[in-house]
Structure formats: C-alpha cells, structure tokens
Design a protein around this motif. Structure first.
Motif, PDB file in Angstrom:
ATOM      1  N   SER B  29       0.862  -1.187   0.000  1.00 37.05           N
ATOM      2  CA  SER B  29       0.000   0.000   0.000  1.00 37.05           C
ATOM      3  C   SER B  29       0.896   1.234   0.000  1.00 37.05           C
ATOM      4  CB  SER B  29      -0.898   0.001   1.237  1.00 37.05           C
ATOM      5  OG  SER B  29      -1.711   1.164   1.222  1.00 37.05           O
ATOM      6  N   THR B  74      -3.033   5.064  -1.879  1.00 32.90           N
ATOM      7  CA  THR B  74      -3.997   5.741  -1.016  1.00 32.90           C
ATOM      8  C   THR B  74      -3.470   7.114  -0.599  1.00 32.90           C
ATOM      9  OG1 THR B  74      -5.182   5.652   1.097  1.00 32.90           O
ATOM     10  CG2 THR B  74      -3.036   4.607   1.030  1.00 32.90           C
ATOM     11  N   SER B  76      -4.668   8.238   2.259  1.00 35.07           N
ATOM     12  CA  SER B  76      -4.890   8.163   3.712  1.00 35.07           C
ATOM     13  C   SER B  76      -3.735   7.407   4.343  1.00 35.07           C
ATOM     14  CB  SER B  76      -6.212   7.425   4.001  1.00 35.07           C
ATOM     15  OG  SER B  76      -6.186   6.883   5.312  1.00 35.07           O
ATOM     16  N   ASP B  79      -5.000   4.344   6.279  1.00 34.44           N
ATOM     17  CA  ASP B  79      -5.277   3.178   5.433  1.00 34.44           C
ATOM     18  C   ASP B  79      -3.977   2.503   4.977  1.00 34.44           C
ATOM     19  OD1 ASP B  79      -7.913   3.739   5.713  1.00 34.44           O
ATOM     20  OD2 ASP B  79      -8.211   4.535   3.683  1.00 34.44           O
ATOM     21  N   SER B  82      -2.503   0.585   8.036  1.00 43.35           N
ATOM     22  CA  SER B  82      -3.380  -0.387   8.711  1.00 43.35           C
ATOM     23  C   SER B  82      -3.024  -1.832   8.334  1.00 43.35           C
ATOM     24  CB  SER B  82      -4.832  -0.080   8.331  1.00 43.35           C
ATOM     25  OG  SER B  82      -5.671  -1.105   8.805  1.00 43.35           O
TER      26      SER B  82
END
Lengths: 316, 316
Positions: B29, B74, B76, B79, B82
């Motif tokens: 991510s 992302t 965020s 996010d 996480s």
C-alpha cells in the motif's frame, strides 16, 4: 602481410598479451629462456583460445585455430625481436632482471621498434636510462586478467617521446585494450591509488568494528561496484546531479564532513593483526584452500561481463 | 493471504521499493499526499513492470500483471499503515519532514510494526528519539536504482532493538535485496565512505595534472570496476595473494609508500574550480543536456548486469 609483435616472457601475462595481439591478426613471436615453460605456454594458449571460442568469449573476428597459429615461440631473443614493430616485455617484477632484459633488447632492436614493459610498480626510468633507444620505451601495465579487463596504464619515462606514447596508445586501441596515459611517472600509477584509497576506508571501518568484512565487501559488489563497472567516480558525480559543478555545490560540504568525522589520517598501514581477524572471518566463506576456486569464479564473471559490455556497445 | 507492506512516499524510490516488495508477493500500500503524484506513480509502475517482463529484467516468479495488482495507492496514511507488518518511508531527505512523518506513523502503528527510513544521510536517531515505537525504527538506505542495485544499508539508532535489525535484514533477503548491518550510526554510512575515498584520489590525480578526467574514469570502469562488481576490496586482497594475511606481508609496505608519496591529507574538498575544469572536459562526451541519456545508458547496463549475476548464480 600482417605485422609482427614480440612478447618477451611466456608466463600468464605474456600469454594474455599474445592472445590479445593475435585476436586482431598480428603475428606474435613469444620468447622464453625456459623450454619447458614454452611448451606449457604453447599448449595453454591453444586450449584456452579453443575454449573461449566455444564459450563465446573469443576476441576478434578470426577463428581460434587461426589465432593460435599466429602465435609462435622461440628461445632466441634475436629471432623474437627480428622485424617486430612493438615489443611487450613480461618478465617477473624484479629490477635487476628488467635492467638485464631491457639492455639485451636495446642491443637487438633498430630505432623504429617501440618497447613497453608490463611492469606493475617499477617505472621504466629505473631500467631504461642508459639505453640508446630509451626514447622508444615506456610502461604499458595490464590489469589481471588482461584478456577480460582491458585497462592498460601507459606510463612514460621523462625521455619517452610523445609520438611513441601516442603510437602505443593507438596500438592498444586497435587490439581492443583500453589505454590511459599518465602524463609523468607516479608511484602506484593510477589504478592502485584508487584501489588503496578504497581499501583504506574498508580497513578503517573494519578496525573500528562498524561492519563485518563480509558486509564491507558487499557494499562494493552489490552497491558501488556495479556502477563502477560502467562509469567512473567523476562521471558518477556528473550524473548524480546536474553536472559535476552542481554536484560540488550540493554535496561537497557533506562529503568533507563525512571525511573529517570518520576518515583516519593517511597513510593507512594494512597491519597483519587486522588481516588475521579478517582471514578468520573468511574461513567460513573463502578458506585458504578455496581461493583458487574463488579466483576461477571471479574470472568467469569478468569474462561474462566483458562479453556483455561488448554486446551492449554493438547494440547501442 | 499475503502480508502487507506500507510504502510512505510515491516518488522514484517509493516506486522501486513497491516493485521490489511486490516481486515476492507482498501486498503493497503506497501513500502519498499528492493525488497527481499517485496517478503518475501508479501508471509508471504498471508500464515499468510490463517493460521489465518483456526485457527479461522482472524480479520474482509472479507475472508482471499480477505484481502490478499487488500495489495499491492511497492518500490516507491510516489506510496505508493499517495491518502493515513493515513500513518503508520514502519522503524527501529533509529533517523536519522526516520528523513530522515519523511522528504521524508512530501514532498510527501498533507495537509490532517495524518502520525503516530510506534516508541516505540522516540517522534515524535524529527523527525517532521521542517516539513511543522508536525501538522498532531504523534506517534502510537503498542504492539508486534499487531494483537493479540490491545493496541496502541497515543503520540502527542506539535504541533500535537487535531483533528488529535481524527481522528487517531477513525481510530484505526475502525480497532479494542485499542487506548490510552497521553496528552503530556513522556519518556517511558505509557506501559513501568508500565512494568519497575513491573520489579523493581521482580528485587529487586530476588536480595534479597526472591524467585527464576521461582517463581517470576509465581506470575505474575498464580496470577496477569490473572486479568490484563481483568481489569487494578486502576479498580482492585475499584473492590476489595466498590470503589477506599473505597480501599484507607482501604488499602493505608498498601500499603505505604509495599513499605516503602521492596522497594528499584528508579531508579533500571537492572545489568548484576543479569541477569546472572537469565539466569543460566532459563537454565533448557528456555535455549537460546529454546527462539524462547517459543515466539511461547506465541504468540499462545495471539492469543487464543484475540479470547476468542472477543467471550465473543459478548456474553455479
């Protein structure tokens, strides 16, 4: 008819030079005093060129069998030198021996023949000063193994003629070597100065316990070394910024501070005590009895790299 | 289900890390504050992996299309982090920014997540001291371009736990990078110390007029560099004699004398005046407007070398 080159000394360096000259069609006459050594060298060149051809490592466009035929051997120095345009001396690194061999060569050549020594440390001024053809003599120092690592350090004596340096540089380029020209004699020539500088910091880092010896080597072969196989340290500065001037403006103070804080004063002595600790660490990976095998491992990689660089140049 | 890795920052280094982690099946991510940058990074990774697959440069056994899908983006940070087992921070080299980003990361992770900075100069102690998870944080400095030059310098802060260093080293090995471990923080880490040492002698040789800049670079890329692409400076000593102890007995005094006679005192300042002379010399070969092209030339060679080393290891 192809021109003749004389190689004086048939050890590994002499054999490499012979194969390099033969790869571009020169007739090579190799001299040695030792008949047994001549026999071994002759066989070794034949076997090696055949193997290189099989592996795709052979240099030049001429088949291996023909290249092999271009190399002949003699125990007469006069026959070796007769009619040669260029002499590459490859006897052991010993001042008295170099003096003796160069004096003999000086007596047998005419004023047109150029003579280079493969000397890795001794400057040619130490063994050519009193010779009548000294203006035609210099050092042409190859790097091991010369067939796959093309650098040749050309180091003129104070009396070497400029046109002689230029002609030898041209010959080196013709046979596919990569000549550099020192503008004067200097202890260590150029390669060893960079090498000793690199070793110094490796030595200092090891001594201060910052890294293991294995990790220090890895910094080079998985980090700095791949880059240096294609571009030099100054080019690296040039490419890692918008030119080397920009690099200096941005990074020179940082580099200065790293040196100031971490480097030890030079000269650095490579002491046996530290070497023993490193060697103990290598006992797991490269114990003394595995050194010949690891040298072969290295040389196979150097051969593949030389082949790859050659192919990439042809493609681009 | 495959584990998740967070990459904070989607510039070129962040993109390289993402492709490296995805090559071994990790879900990646990628966080960035800039939506435009995210769009460019996403497209660039897709195009690059497809091209690498075509050229035979793709890492890992997973097809490029699947690797591409493993990388998501992302805006965020929450996010992004996480569920991640590991965070690779790749924001610009700026202390205030690193402090801010690490404080944000510290608030969002649990006590199990390991966090490494890609910092090339700043030690992690400069931006992790006050954080509650500081024991899980360190520097993991990649070399450019990381996809083809595998070295990663792991540099722990004084409070980084030993098991954290060991786990990050293991992760780096799993994804095919080549980690080294500094035992403490040190200015310049390890690679730049060797690099500055090499530059010093190049600088000294150029300043003293011994060689042209082009010839100095050639000493490296046609001489010392090919060797260093496969074995390090200490291994070179070990192999160039009957072990490194024997090397020191035979050559250490010679190396000492070369340094004593030719090296200048350290630190060496890379001055703009000398850089301007070198840059003028490069005007013929690598003028400023050809630098991007030469960087591509270099990276293509690094890619081919990485592929070759990989193949040779599999064969031997």
């Amino acid at each position: 008819m192809s021109q003749k080159i004389a190689v004086v000394g048939s050890g590994l360096i002499g054999q490499n030079w012979s194969m390099i000259f033969a790869s571009r069609g020169y007739k090579v006459s190799v001299f040695d005093v030792d008949q047994g050594q001549i026999t071994r060298a002759e066989k070794n060149i034949s076997v090696t060129l055949t193997q290189y051809e099989k592996d795709g490592f052979l240099r030049g466009e001429i088949p291996a069998a023909e290249q092999t035929k271009l190399v002949t051997f003699t125990s007469s120095l006069q026959d070796c030198l007769s009619g040669a345009i260029y002499v590459q001396e490859c006897v052991p690194e010993n001042l008295e021996l170099k003096k003796k061999v160069f004096a003999q060569i000086d007596e047998l050549i005419d004023g047109e023949t150029l003579v280079a020594s493969s000397s890795s440390c001794l400057p040619s001024s130490a063994f050519t000063e009193s010779l009548k053809n000294r203006h035609n003599m210099l050092v042409a120092h190859p790097i091991n193994p010369p067939y796959f690592v093309p650098l040749v350090e050309l180091v003129p004596a104070p009396w070497t003629k400029q046109e002689v340096i230029a002609k030898v540089r041209e010959l080196m380029e013709i046979v596919g070597q990569s000549p550099i020209t020192l503008r004067r004699e200097s202890l260590g020539f150029a390669l060893n100065r960079i090498q000793y500088a690199a070793i110094n910091e490796c030595w200092n880092m090891y001594q201060s316990g910052l890294l293991s010896a294995e990790d220090i080597d890895k910094v080079c072969y998985d980090g700095l070394g791949p880059r240096y196989a294609f571009i030099g340290p100054l080019q690296t500065m040039h490419l890692n910024a918008d030119g080397i001037v920009d690099y200096c403006k941005r990074y020179a103070d940082g580099a200065y501070n790293v040196q100031k804080e971490t480097f030890k004063p030079i000269p650095v002595q490579y002491d046996v005590e530290t070497a023993e600790k490193i060697q103990a660490e290598y006992n797991a990976s490269i114990p003394l009895d595995k050194i010949p095998e690891k040298r072969k491992w290295r040389d196979a990689r150097l051969a593949n790299l030389a082949k790859m660089k050659n192919h990439l140049e042809k493609d681009s």
